[in-house]
Scaffold this motif. Structure first.
Motif, PDB file in Angstrom:
ATOM      1  N   GLU A 154       0.810  -1.210   0.000  1.00  0.00           N
ATOM      2  CA  GLU A 154       0.000   0.000   0.000  1.00  0.00           C
ATOM      3  C   GLU A 154       0.845   1.263   0.000  1.00  0.00           C
ATOM      4  N   ASN A 155       2.123   1.152   0.270  1.00  0.00           N
ATOM      5  CA  ASN A 155       3.033   2.295   0.247  1.00  0.00           C
ATOM      6  C   ASN A 155       3.430   2.616  -1.188  1.00  0.00           C
ATOM      7  N   SER A 156       3.609   3.888  -1.481  1.00  0.00           N
ATOM      8  CA  SER A 156       4.170   4.271  -2.777  1.00  0.00           C
ATOM      9  C   SER A 156       5.663   3.946  -2.781  1.00  0.00           C
ATOM     10  N   TYR A 157       6.259   3.924  -3.962  1.00  0.00           N
ATOM     11  CA  TYR A 157       7.705   3.688  -4.040  1.00  0.00           C
ATOM     12  C   TYR A 157       8.476   4.763  -3.280  1.00  0.00           C
ATOM     13  N   LYS A 158       8.054   6.002  -3.419  1.00  0.00           N
ATOM     14  CA  LYS A 158       8.768   7.094  -2.742  1.00  0.00           C
ATOM     15  C   LYS A 158       8.643   6.951  -1.238  1.00  0.00           C
ATOM     16  N   ASP A 159       7.426   6.618  -0.777  1.00  0.00           N
ATOM     17  CA  ASP A 159       7.211   6.422   0.653  1.00  0.00           C
ATOM     18  C   ASP A 159       8.059   5.262   1.174  1.00  0.00           C
ATOM     19  N   ALA A 160       8.109   4.172   0.414  1.00  0.00           N
ATOM     20  CA  ALA A 160       8.918   3.018   0.812  1.00  0.00           C
ATOM     21  C   ALA A 160      10.391   3.408   0.906  1.00  0.00           C
ATOM     22  N   PHE A 161      10.855   4.187  -0.045  1.00  0.00           N
ATOM     23  CA  PHE A 161      12.249   4.641  -0.046  1.00  0.00           C
ATOM     24  C   PHE A 161      12.545   5.491   1.188  1.00  0.00           C
ATOM     25  N   GLN A 162      11.641   6.429   1.475  1.00  0.00           N
ATOM     26  CA  GLN A 162      11.851   7.326   2.613  1.00  0.00           C
ATOM     27  C   GLN A 162      11.768   6.597   3.946  1.00  0.00           C
ATOM     28  N   LYS A 163      11.055   5.475   3.974  1.00  0.00           N
ATOM     29  CA  LYS A 163      10.962   4.653   5.181  1.00  0.00           C
ATOM     30  C   LYS A 163      12.083   3.613   5.232  1.00  0.00           C
ATOM     31  N   HIS A 164      13.042   3.716   4.307  1.00  0.00           N
ATOM     32  CA  HIS A 164      14.145   2.766   4.227  1.00  0.00           C
ATOM     33  C   HIS A 164      13.624   1.326   4.106  1.00  0.00           C
ATOM     34  N   TYR A 165      12.471   1.209   3.442  1.00  0.00           N
ATOM     35  CA  TYR A 165      11.848  -0.090   3.161  1.00  0.00           C
ATOM     36  C   TYR A 165      11.538  -0.862   4.447  1.00  0.00           C
ATOM     37  N   GLN A 166      11.287  -0.128   5.534  1.00  0.00           N
ATOM     38  CA  GLN A 166      10.928  -0.730   6.815  1.00  0.00           C
ATOM     39  C   GLN A 166       9.456  -0.463   7.123  1.00  0.00           C
ATOM     40  N   ASP A 167       8.826  -1.407   7.799  1.00  0.00           N
ATOM     41  CA  ASP A 167       7.449  -1.224   8.275  1.00  0.00           C
ATOM     42  C   ASP A 167       6.496  -0.841   7.153  1.00  0.00           C
ATOM     43  N   LEU A 168       6.609  -1.533   6.040  1.00  0.00           N
ATOM     44  CA  LEU A 168       5.705  -1.299   4.915  1.00  0.00           C
ATOM     45  C   LEU A 168       4.411  -2.085   5.130  1.00  0.00           C
ATOM     46  N   THR A 169       3.361  -1.646   4.447  1.00  0.00           N
ATOM     47  CA  THR A 169       2.040  -2.238   4.639  1.00  0.00           C
ATOM     48  C   THR A 169       1.655  -3.096   3.436  1.00  0.00           C
ATOM     49  N   PRO A 170       1.623  -4.419   3.596  1.00  0.00           N
ATOM     50  CA  PRO A 170       1.209  -5.279   2.486  1.00  0.00           C
ATOM     51  C   PRO A 170      -0.265  -5.031   2.140  1.00  0.00           C
ATOM     52  N   ALA A 171      -0.625  -5.272   0.896  1.00  0.00           N
ATOM     53  CA  ALA A 171      -2.015  -5.115   0.463  1.00  0.00           C
ATOM     54  C   ALA A 171      -2.794  -6.374   0.802  1.00  0.00           C
ATOM     55  N   GLY A 172      -2.699  -6.804   2.025  1.00  0.00           N
ATOM     56  CA  GLY A 172      -3.369  -8.005   2.498  1.00  0.00           C
ATOM     57  C   GLY A 172      -2.903  -8.281   3.913  1.00  0.00           C
ATOM     58  N   TYR A 173      -3.784  -8.860   4.732  1.00  0.00           N
ATOM     59  CA  TYR A 173      -3.424  -9.056   6.133  1.00  0.00           C
ATOM     60  C   TYR A 173      -3.616 -10.490   6.599  1.00  0.00           C
TER      61      TYR A 173
END
Length: 459
Positions: A154-173
């Protein structure tokens, strides 16, 4: 019958005249399988590129992931001045890039600027050579399909980059393998990709949830190996750009997260002659009937995995996918319709084919198809017998040979392989060995989050 999305030269020129196409992406892949190239004005494409091709810097076949010019290559280096190569559009690949406004896309072959010879280390050149070998051997054509898996976030590429690819939100739980409900939640994205691919000349079969959190698979129809490899590249490009436009991200990492399923690119392959599947036959091999060509192709494909493993698993991350009980193969064996096998034989009669489950979603399709075809052809030429069909859980069969544990191990086998040198040429083996070693060295020199978590306080 014309395939929807593909363009003849006449159709293309009409669309340019009607201002329905304004831009042409002129591309090729680097060693990683990334689409590189340039955007060309459509009218200039007709005036110049269509007739004479265009140029690109030859450092693009020596760069690393960060686009750094890596020393140590013979093909291109600072001493040679990093000149140009010639990009020649393959007009059979000319198609609409439906997900982009008024844009067409064409894939190029790479030629030497001075000698006009095909650049031997270019991925598409390597596959073309093996396809020619198959045709010269006995008029054989290779058909293939690659089943790509990926994670949707659910994160954009830019958001993922800025978060250092940590704590990203999968599109499913929850694990959603084959779940229609969870697939429906992501249908806004997936249906958009299916539509754009179909309108870009790629026949769509199915899409479904996979075994990881936010993991999916979208399958396209099999084709001759070269068009299939091209479709693989376009598929990934389309999916990434659609995700980017919608504020999502997708990753084709072979192992996105510890404890989650890896993402594969299972390869289905068969040989055809005179319009018929050359694998089909009446001889009984374990639980399946097939021809000698089928049997020997399977034998060669299995035998030569250690010789060409980096062409299936080209990154450090690739090898973290090979975990027992994780749906990824860990041992070299074949079985009929058994997902614990590195080689799963499926279908019968005209649909008989071999599925190699070793490649990950991070593979370069040109290199993967070339390695698969070359190994199988060697099997036919040398009448290599496959091992006995394995029945049962191959993960539990510790006596079977295992796939290499690391990129370093696989690269050493590839670099020393007589088969690889005779098949692809010593220049190709030397070039790609350097590429894989560079990738391994970059990892070895990096400090990871795992190290900080493990050693920061407790060492």
């Amino acid at each position: 019958m014309p395939v929807k999305g593909f363009l003849t030269q006449e159709d293309f020129e009409k669309k340019v005249d009607l201002e329905e196409i304004e831009t042409v992406i002129v591309g090729f892949t680097d060693h990683y399988g990334r689409l590189l190239g340039k955007r060309v004005d459509a009218e200039y494409f007709i005036e110049s590129v269509l007739k004479s091709g265009t140029h690109g810097c030859d450092y693009l076949l020596t760069t690393d992931m960060e686009m750094e010019p890596v020393p140590g290559y013979t093909y291109a280096n600072w001493e040679l001045g990093y000149g140009d190569f010639h990009m020649v559009p393959d007009l059979s690949t000319l198609r609409m890039a439906d997900w982009l406004e008024k844009t067409a896309l064409v894939i190029c072959d790479i030629f030497d600027e001075k000698t006009h010879a095909s650049v031997s280390v270019a991925p598409r050149s390597i596959l073309n050579k093996q396809l020619a070998n198959a045709n010269d051997f006995d008029g054989l054509k290779c058909f293939a399909a690659s089943e790509l898996e990926y994670y949707l976030l659910e994160n954009s590429y830019k958001d993922a980059f800025q978060k250092h690819y940590q704590d990203l939100t999968p599109a499913g739980y929850y694990l959603e393998d084959y779940h229609i409900l969870q697939g429906t939640r992501n249908e806004k994205f997936t249906s958009t990709v299916r539509r754009h691919l179909k309108n870009s000349g790629i026949a769509i079969e199915t899409s479904k949830g996979e075994w990881g959190l936010g993991q999916h698979e979208l399958n396209v129809k099999y084709a001759e190996a070269l068009p299939m490899a091209d479709n693989h590249v376009v598929y990934k490009q389309c999916m990434k750009e659609v995700a980017d436009a919608m504020g999502f991200s997708v990753t084709f990492m072979a192992k996105f997260a510890t404890g989650q399923a890896g993402s594969s690119s299972h390869i289905h392959m068969s040989l055809w002659k005179d319009g018929k599947n050359a694998f089909a036959g009446d001889q009984q091999f374990g639980p399946v009937k097939g021809s000698d060509i089928f049997r020997w192709f399977l034998g060669g494909w299995i035998k030569h995995v250690p010789d060409v493993m980096p062409f299936y698993a080209p990154t450090v991350n690739s090898y973290k996918r090979f975990v027992d009980g994780s749906w990824a193969p860990t041992r070299l064996a074949w079985s009929y319709d058994n997902r614990t096998a590195g080689f799963r034989v499926v279908g019968h009669g005209a649909s008989l084919r071999i599925e190699c489950r070793i490649p990950g979603a991070d593979c370069n399709p040109y290199l993967t198809f070339a390695a698969s075809l070359a190994s199988g052809l060697a099997g036919i030429k040398n009448k290599i017998e496959p091992p006995e069909c394995f029945v049962g859980d191959i993960y539990a069969a510790a006596h079977l040979p295992r796939v290499p544990y690391t990129l370093a191990e696989a690269t050493a086998l590839f670099e020393q392989s007589t088969f690889a040198k005779e098949t692809f040429g010593e220049d190709v083996v030397k070039h790609y060995s350097h590429f894989f070693k560079t990738e391994q060295r970059a990892y070895d020199m990096s400090v990871t989050d795992w190290e900080r978590k493990r050693y920061f306080e407790r060492i």
